[in-house]
Structures are given as structure tokens and as C-alpha cells.
Motif scaffolding. Structure first.
Motif, mmCIF file in Angstrom:
data_model
loop_
_atom_site.group_PDB
_atom_site.id
_atom_site.type_symbol
_atom_site.label_atom_id
_atom_site.label_comp_id
_atom_site.label_asym_id
_atom_site.label_seq_id
_atom_site.Cartn_x
_atom_site.Cartn_y
_atom_site.Cartn_z
ATOM 1 N N LEU A 129 20.520 -36.999 -13.452
ATOM 2 C CA LEU A 129 21.962 -37.718 -13.580
ATOM 3 C C LEU A 129 22.288 -38.237 -12.292
ATOM 4 N N ALA A 130 22.108 -37.593 -11.137
ATOM 5 C CA ALA A 130 22.514 -38.009 -9.879
ATOM 6 C C ALA A 130 21.809 -39.351 -9.553
ATOM 7 N N GLU A 131 20.602 -39.784 -9.949
ATOM 8 C CA GLU A 131 19.534 -40.853 -9.656
ATOM 9 C C GLU A 131 20.343 -41.935 -10.645
ATOM 10 N N ALA A 132 21.129 -41.383 -11.550
ATOM 11 C CA ALA A 132 21.507 -42.511 -12.484
ATOM 12 C C ALA A 132 22.797 -42.897 -12.232
ATOM 13 N N ASP A 133 23.679 -43.062 -13.413
ATOM 14 C CA ASP A 133 25.314 -43.097 -13.103
ATOM 15 C C ASP A 133 26.005 -41.796 -13.584
ATOM 16 N N GLY A 134 25.409 -40.767 -13.151
ATOM 17 C CA GLY A 134 26.119 -39.536 -13.305
ATOM 18 C C GLY A 134 26.001 -39.042 -14.684
ATOM 19 N N GLY A 135 27.171 -37.859 -15.041
ATOM 20 C CA GLY A 135 26.885 -37.413 -16.364
ATOM 21 C C GLY A 135 27.679 -35.979 -16.276
ATOM 22 N N ALA A 136 27.524 -35.309 -17.636
ATOM 23 C CA ALA A 136 27.907 -33.985 -17.717
ATOM 24 C C ALA A 136 26.994 -33.122 -18.032
ATOM 25 N N GLU A 172 27.921 -29.583 -5.243
ATOM 26 C CA GLU A 172 26.921 -30.107 -4.688
ATOM 27 C C GLU A 172 26.692 -31.510 -5.238
ATOM 28 N N TYR A 173 26.749 -31.632 -6.709
ATOM 29 C CA TYR A 173 26.417 -32.825 -7.399
ATOM 30 C C TYR A 173 27.771 -33.855 -7.800
ATOM 31 N N GLY A 174 28.965 -33.200 -7.432
ATOM 32 C CA GLY A 174 30.159 -34.065 -7.728
ATOM 33 C C GLY A 174 30.139 -35.131 -7.081
ATOM 34 N N PRO A 175 29.946 -35.410 -5.936
ATOM 35 C CA PRO A 175 29.928 -36.641 -5.083
ATOM 36 C C PRO A 175 28.759 -37.740 -5.827
ATOM 37 N N ARG A 176 28.157 -37.403 -6.487
ATOM 38 C CA ARG A 176 27.318 -38.203 -7.158
ATOM 39 C C ARG A 176 27.569 -38.335 -8.812
ATOM 40 N N GLY A 177 28.544 -37.904 -9.121
ATOM 41 C CA GLY A 177 29.012 -38.205 -10.356
ATOM 42 C C GLY A 177 28.561 -37.317 -11.443
ATOM 43 N N VAL A 178 28.281 -36.064 -11.158
ATOM 44 C CA VAL A 178 27.659 -35.187 -12.254
ATOM 45 C C VAL A 178 28.791 -33.970 -12.226
ATOM 46 N N ARG A 179 29.139 -33.773 -13.298
ATOM 47 C CA ARG A 179 30.091 -32.794 -13.761
ATOM 48 C C ARG A 179 29.426 -31.488 -14.409
ATOM 49 N N VAL A 180 29.898 -30.141 -13.730
ATOM 50 C CA VAL A 180 29.253 -29.092 -14.371
ATOM 51 C C VAL A 180 30.392 -28.278 -15.077
ATOM 52 N N VAL A 181 30.433 -27.877 -16.175
ATOM 53 C CA VAL A 181 31.710 -26.876 -16.919
ATOM 54 C C VAL A 181 31.089 -25.948 -17.610
ATOM 55 N N GLY A 182 31.436 -24.684 -17.609
ATOM 56 C CA GLY A 182 31.145 -23.507 -18.130
ATOM 57 C C GLY A 182 31.843 -23.231 -19.527
ATOM 58 N N PHE A 231 34.157 -32.737 -26.341
ATOM 59 C CA PHE A 231 34.769 -33.479 -25.446
ATOM 60 C C PHE A 231 34.618 -33.109 -23.972
ATOM 61 N N VAL A 232 34.077 -31.964 -23.610
ATOM 62 C CA VAL A 232 33.750 -31.778 -22.190
ATOM 63 C C VAL A 232 32.571 -32.547 -21.726
ATOM 64 N N LEU A 233 31.598 -32.745 -22.487
ATOM 65 C CA LEU A 233 30.467 -33.761 -22.293
ATOM 66 C C LEU A 233 30.954 -35.095 -22.168
ATOM 67 N N SER A 234 31.833 -35.301 -22.656
ATOM 68 C CA SER A 234 32.327 -37.174 -23.019
ATOM 69 C C SER A 234 33.076 -37.483 -21.735
ATOM 70 N N PRO A 235 32.850 -38.827 -21.552
ATOM 71 C CA PRO A 235 33.582 -39.485 -20.394
ATOM 72 C C PRO A 235 35.206 -39.153 -20.678
ATOM 73 N N ALA A 236 35.517 -39.012 -21.733
ATOM 74 C CA ALA A 236 37.150 -38.697 -21.778
ATOM 75 C C ALA A 236 37.428 -37.404 -20.971
ATOM 76 N N ALA A 237 36.580 -36.615 -20.683
ATOM 77 C CA ALA A 237 36.602 -35.423 -19.699
ATOM 78 C C ALA A 237 36.437 -35.861 -18.278
ATOM 79 N N GLY A 238 36.141 -36.820 -18.116
ATOM 80 C CA GLY A 238 35.752 -37.235 -16.668
ATOM 81 C C GLY A 238 36.446 -36.863 -15.412
ATOM 82 N N TYR A 239 37.373 -35.957 -15.364
ATOM 83 C CA TYR A 239 37.811 -35.484 -14.472
ATOM 84 C C TYR A 239 37.971 -33.940 -14.279
ATOM 85 N N LEU A 240 37.208 -33.278 -15.433
ATOM 86 C CA LEU A 240 36.812 -32.103 -15.420
ATOM 87 C C LEU A 240 35.326 -31.510 -14.693
ATOM 88 N N THR A 241 35.285 -30.563 -13.654
ATOM 89 C CA THR A 241 34.134 -29.911 -13.346
ATOM 90 C C THR A 241 34.569 -28.811 -12.457
#
Length: 255
Positions: A129-136, A172-182, A231-241
């Protein structure tokens, strides 16, 4: 609410049934495409058919104890759907028993699948994901990550470590647009939950007592978990990590 999931592609492990399948159902219903994996090939193939077949869902037989499994999942998503936007990592619950009563073999096997298997998927998907456009990336954990559950010693031992790992990866991966949520499911009506109730000396009493400890006074439904996870995986939750989200009807008492 448009979650922005149309044509996005997600890998989901342990998704032939239970919480993984419930999340896949919600994702597909909102326009996403999914790659499902599970150890039972027939079950995962049936789940993919139920979700609409190759246009919407592909099933892959995989065991997270296999170090090659994460790369196979990523490759399947890219080869079949042409992209990858995230993952839901769900692993079957470890065997019940207190931390002192389970043997070394059970600890080792659970570490390989629940702990190290999860880490392998997270770091593989995060790198892609970090090599692409990010993701969750969502991790299906348990409320035992915050409060020990009686009789589930291995889960009580491993889940908190996975929360710490998820926070580390999110940093580590937040600066590259990758979100991680438990995600911390509590009592949800799954096969695993029913098995734990059935193993109690008095199953009906165990169920009644469990419901009494939940402010909403009921066991949750898999779809209720699935909608939160989608929802957490979606772009709508783009500021959750870097957080953990309890889905437990209010049972956890920590603030």
C-alpha cells in the motif's frame, strides 16, 4: 452515506465465515471487490460464490502459519482485480484454557498463526500500500487486548502485543498514507462464541450472565461488526489510524 468503496479491492483472511465473512459481505454490498482466504478450501470457495463470484469475490485456500501466504494473497488481488486498497486480518481464536494450563505446543502453534501470521500479513500489505496510493488495514483482535477474558489465556497474552504492533506500523507507515486500526469484538454471535458457551458447565446460564454484563443486554450480530469494519477500511474513515475500536455493546469498562 457514500463510503467510497466502489471498485476498491480488499484482502480478507479467515473470511469463509464469522466476522471476516460479515465484513466481506458489507464491503461487497457497498461496491468493493474482495479476495477471501481460509484454510478450508471448500468453505472459502462457497463464500466467494455467495458474494457474487469472480466479478466480486475470489476465494483462496491459505494458512497464515505459511510464510508465503501473504504474498499469495496480494498477488491474487492484483492479478484478478488489478489493485489492492487494504486488508482485514482475521485469525481463528486460539484454544481456550488459562495461561498456566495450556501447554507449550498450544502456545507455539497460536504464536505462529495468531501472532506471527498476523504480523506477516500486516507488513506485507503495508509495504504494498505504501508503494501505491495508501490504504487501510484492519486487525480483528478481541476485547482481551484491553481486559483479560477468563479462560482465554493465550488470547489474553497475544492480543495486547498485536495492538502494540499495530500502533508501531501505523506510526511507521502513516506518512505514506497507510492506516492501521485494531478492531476489538466482544460477544458476537459467531461459531466461536457459540462453542465457548457450549463448553461452559451451564451454557444457558453462561449466556445469560454474558448478556447481563453488556450494557445493551444482548449478544452482537456479525453484521454489526462487519459494518464498523467496512467503515474503518473505507476512505470515509481516512483520518482514523493507530487506534483500537471496541465493538462490544459497551462491555469494556475502560475509558
Amino acid at each position: 452515506m457514500d463510503l467510497g468503496l466502489t471498485d476498491r479491492v480488499f484482502v480478507l483472511t479467515g473470511a469463509s465465515r464469522g466476522l471476516g465473512y460479515a465484513t466481506a459481505r458489507c464491503l461487497v454490498d457497498d461496491g468493493a471487490k474482495v479476495v477471501l482466504s481460509a484454510r478450508d478450501g471448500d468453505a472459502v470457495a462457497a463464500a466467494a460464490r455467495d458474494l457474487g463470484g469472480p466479478e466480486h469475490a475470489v476465494g483462496l485456500t491459505a494458512d497464515l502459519a505459511d510464510p508465503e501466504a501473504p504474498a499469495r494473497l496480494v498477488a491474487t488481488a492484483r492479478d484478478h482485480f488489478g489493485r489492492l486498497d487494504g486488508a482485514l486480518v482475521s485469525v481463528g481464536g486460539p484454544p481456550p484454557g488459562t495461561a498456566a494450563s495450556v501447554d507449550d505446543g498450544q502456545w507455539r502453534q497460536s504464536f505462529e498463526t495468531v501472532f506471527l501470521g498476523t504480523i506477516r500479513v500486516v507488513r506485507t500489505v503495508a509495504g504494498v500500500l505504501a508503494e501505491a496510493d495508501g490504504g487501510a488495514i484492519g486487525l480483528v483482535l478481541s476485547t482481551s487486548a484491553r481486559s483479560p477474558v477468563p479462560g482465554l489465556g493465550i488470547s489474553n497474552g497475544l492480543r495486547p502485543g498485536l495492538v502494540g504492533m499495530a500502533k508501531d506500523v501505523a506510526d511507521e507507515y502513516g506518512p505514506r498514507g497507510v492506516r492501521v486500526v485494531g478492531l476489538l469484538p466482544g460477544r458476537i454471535r459467531t461459531d466461536r462464541s457459540e462453542q465457548l458457551f457450549a463448553a461452559a458447565p451451564d451454557p444457558e446460564r453462561a449466556r445469560t450472565e454474558a448478556e447481563a454484563g453488556i450494557p445493551l443486554r444482548r449478544i452482537g450480530e456479525p453484521a454489526e461488526f462487519g459494518r464498523v469494519a467496512a467503515f474503518v477500511l473505507s476512505p470515509a474513515a481516512g483520518y482514523l489510524t493507530g487506534i483500537t475500536v471496541p465493538i462490544d455493546g459497551g462491555a469494556l469498562r475502560s475509558l
